[in-house]
Design a protein around this motif. Sequence first.
Motif, PDB file in Angstrom:
ATOM      1  N   LEU A  95      57.480  36.930 -30.137  1.00 22.44           N
ATOM      2  CA  LEU A  95      56.818  35.655 -29.852  1.00 22.44           C
ATOM      3  C   LEU A  95      57.063  34.636 -30.957  1.00 22.44           C
ATOM      4  N   SER A  96      57.081  35.119 -32.197  1.00 27.88           N
ATOM      5  CA  SER A  96      57.248  34.205 -33.338  1.00 27.88           C
ATOM      6  C   SER A  96      58.624  33.551 -33.340  1.00 27.88           C
ATOM      7  N   LYS A  97      59.550  34.138 -32.605  1.00 22.56           N
ATOM      8  CA  LYS A  97      60.907  33.592 -32.554  1.00 22.56           C
ATOM      9  C   LYS A  97      61.121  32.704 -31.330  1.00 22.56           C
ATOM     10  N   SER A  98      60.038  32.456 -30.602  1.00 24.91           N
ATOM     11  CA  SER A  98      60.121  31.592 -29.425  1.00 24.91           C
ATOM     12  C   SER A  98      60.458  30.172 -29.840  1.00 24.91           C
ATOM     13  N   GLN A  99      61.153  29.498 -28.983  1.00 28.02           N
ATOM     14  CA  GLN A  99      61.524  28.101 -29.231  1.00 28.02           C
ATOM     15  C   GLN A  99      60.316  27.193 -29.009  1.00 28.02           C
ATOM     16  N   GLY A 100      60.233  26.145 -29.782  1.00 25.12           N
ATOM     17  CA  GLY A 100      59.234  25.122 -29.552  1.00 25.12           C
ATOM     18  C   GLY A 100      57.840  25.420 -30.092  1.00 25.12           C
ATOM     19  N   LEU A 101      57.705  26.410 -30.961  1.00 31.09           N
ATOM     20  CA  LEU A 101      56.390  26.692 -31.530  1.00 31.09           C
ATOM     21  C   LEU A 101      56.025  25.637 -32.565  1.00 31.09           C
ATOM     22  N   LYS A 102      54.754  25.284 -32.588  1.00 23.59           N
ATOM     23  CA  LYS A 102      54.239  24.339 -33.583  1.00 23.59           C
ATOM     24  C   LYS A 102      54.048  25.082 -34.904  1.00 23.59           C
ATOM     25  N   PRO A 103      54.069  24.362 -36.021  1.00 20.55           N
ATOM     26  CA  PRO A 103      53.864  25.009 -37.327  1.00 20.55           C
ATOM     27  C   PRO A 103      52.561  25.819 -37.394  1.00 20.55           C
ATOM     28  N   LYS A 104      51.479  25.316 -36.803  1.00 24.65           N
ATOM     29  CA  LYS A 104      50.210  26.045 -36.824  1.00 24.65           C
ATOM     30  C   LYS A 104      50.333  27.348 -36.038  1.00 24.65           C
ATOM     31  N   GLU A 105      51.060  27.326 -34.924  1.00 21.71           N
ATOM     32  CA  GLU A 105      51.256  28.537 -34.121  1.00 21.71           C
ATOM     33  C   GLU A 105      52.066  29.569 -34.901  1.00 21.71           C
ATOM     34  N   ILE A 106      53.105  29.124 -35.576  1.00 26.09           N
ATOM     35  CA  ILE A 106      53.922  30.037 -36.384  1.00 26.09           C
ATOM     36  C   ILE A 106      53.086  30.636 -37.508  1.00 26.09           C
ATOM     37  N   ALA A 107      52.278  29.807 -38.168  1.00 33.05           N
ATOM     38  CA  ALA A 107      51.411  30.301 -39.248  1.00 33.05           C
ATOM     39  C   ALA A 107      50.399  31.316 -38.707  1.00 33.05           C
ATOM     40  N   SER A 108      49.848  31.054 -37.530  1.00 32.95           N
ATOM     41  CA  SER A 108      48.869  31.971 -36.934  1.00 32.95           C
ATOM     42  C   SER A 108      49.514  33.312 -36.592  1.00 32.95           C
ATOM     43  N   ILE A 109      50.713  33.262 -36.055  1.00 34.16           N
ATOM     44  CA  ILE A 109      51.429  34.504 -35.729  1.00 34.16           C
ATOM     45  C   ILE A 109      51.701  35.297 -37.002  1.00 34.16           C
ATOM     46  N   ARG A 110      52.125  34.607 -38.053  1.00 35.46           N
ATOM     47  CA  ARG A 110      52.376  35.298 -39.332  1.00 35.46           C
ATOM     48  C   ARG A 110      51.101  35.941 -39.861  1.00 35.46           C
ATOM     49  N   ASP A 111      49.961  35.229 -39.734  1.00 39.54           N
ATOM     50  CA  ASP A 111      48.677  35.812 -40.150  1.00 39.54           C
ATOM     51  C   ASP A 111      48.385  37.095 -39.385  1.00 39.54           C
ATOM     52  N   CYS A 112      48.602  37.064 -38.087  1.00 37.49           N
ATOM     53  CA  CYS A 112      48.348  38.250 -37.267  1.00 37.49           C
ATOM     54  C   CYS A 112      49.248  39.412 -37.673  1.00 37.49           C
ATOM     55  N   LEU A 113      50.501  39.112 -37.919  1.00 33.70           N
ATOM     56  CA  LEU A 113      51.420  40.176 -38.335  1.00 33.70           C
ATOM     57  C   LEU A 113      50.981  40.793 -39.657  1.00 33.70           C
ATOM     58  N   GLU A 114      50.515  39.978 -40.579  1.00 33.73           N
ATOM     59  CA  GLU A 114      50.005  40.499 -41.860  1.00 33.73           C
ATOM     60  C   GLU A 114      48.795  41.396 -41.621  1.00 33.73           C
ATOM     61  N   GLU A 115      47.909  40.949 -40.744  1.00 36.07           N
ATOM     62  CA  GLU A 115      46.699  41.736 -40.459  1.00 36.07           C
ATOM     63  C   GLU A 115      47.058  43.048 -39.768  1.00 36.07           C
ATOM     64  N   LEU A 116      48.027  43.013 -38.870  1.00 36.56           N
ATOM     65  CA  LEU A 116      48.425  44.240 -38.177  1.00 36.56           C
ATOM     66  C   LEU A 116      49.036  45.260 -39.134  1.00 36.56           C
ATOM     67  N   LYS A 117      49.672  44.790 -40.195  1.00 37.77           N
ATOM     68  CA  LYS A 117      50.221  45.724 -41.189  1.00 37.77           C
ATOM     69  C   LYS A 117      49.121  46.578 -41.802  1.00 37.77           C
ATOM     70  N   ASP A 118      47.913  46.032 -41.889  1.00 42.09           N
ATOM     71  CA  ASP A 118      46.782  46.767 -42.459  1.00 42.09           C
ATOM     72  C   ASP A 118      46.117  47.717 -41.466  1.00 42.09           C
ATOM     73  N   SER A 119      46.545  47.704 -40.204  1.00 45.20           N
ATOM     74  CA  SER A 119      45.853  48.483 -39.174  1.00 45.20           C
ATOM     75  C   SER A 119      45.889  49.981 -39.414  1.00 45.20           C
ATOM     76  N   THR A 120      46.780  50.416 -40.262  1.00 41.96           N
ATOM     77  CA  THR A 120      46.745  51.862 -40.580  1.00 41.96           C
ATOM     78  C   THR A 120      45.546  52.194 -41.463  1.00 41.96           C
ATOM     79  N   TRP A 121      44.960  51.194 -42.096  1.00 39.87           N
ATOM     80  CA  TRP A 121      43.719  51.391 -42.845  1.00 39.87           C
ATOM     81  C   TRP A 121      42.601  51.125 -41.855  1.00 39.87           C
ATOM     82  N   VAL A 122      42.207  52.172 -41.142  1.00 44.26           N
ATOM     83  CA  VAL A 122      41.430  52.063 -39.915  1.00 44.26           C
ATOM     84  C   VAL A 122      40.164  51.218 -40.044  1.00 44.26           C
TER      85      VAL A 122
END
Length: 174
Positions: A95-122
Amino acid sequence: MGSCCSSISMAALLILVHFATLLNSSLAVRELLGVQTNTEFIRTSCGTTTDPGLCMTTFSGYASKIQASPKLLASTALSVTLSTTRSNSTVIVKLSKSQGLKPKEIASIRDCLEELKDSTWVSAALTDEDTCMDSFSGKDINGNLKTTVRRQIVKVAHLTSIALAFVNRYAAHP
């Protein structure tokens, strides 16, 4: 005497076939009951979680592996949650590589990806999923993008909660 012996042999063979059939059907019944017992263990365990439907759908396929073992249930729940987190992260990366994303949308996706990296810490993961979705608040985020990301995050959050419940239950009653 040949006719008598062959009649006895034939009768013995028929009795043997009959007992073999009974034994096979008895084993089949025991196997069926074992599967039902294993599935009932999953159903009962899932009934105490925050999302019994998702839990049952996710873990009933593992019933024969888990049997009635709280340890195997907790371990399987962690494994499935990790696998789901990884696959959902892949969806979000695409999704983050989709065309036409706004800067806020890209930043939000990056935030989610960072948070998902922590998901192994239940235990931290439940908070992380909320943090991820908070970054998607506001009118300047595309509704379809928000819905797609939310679907991925909510599933991970629910599976994380289920896994945490199973781990806590196992820790309390090893």
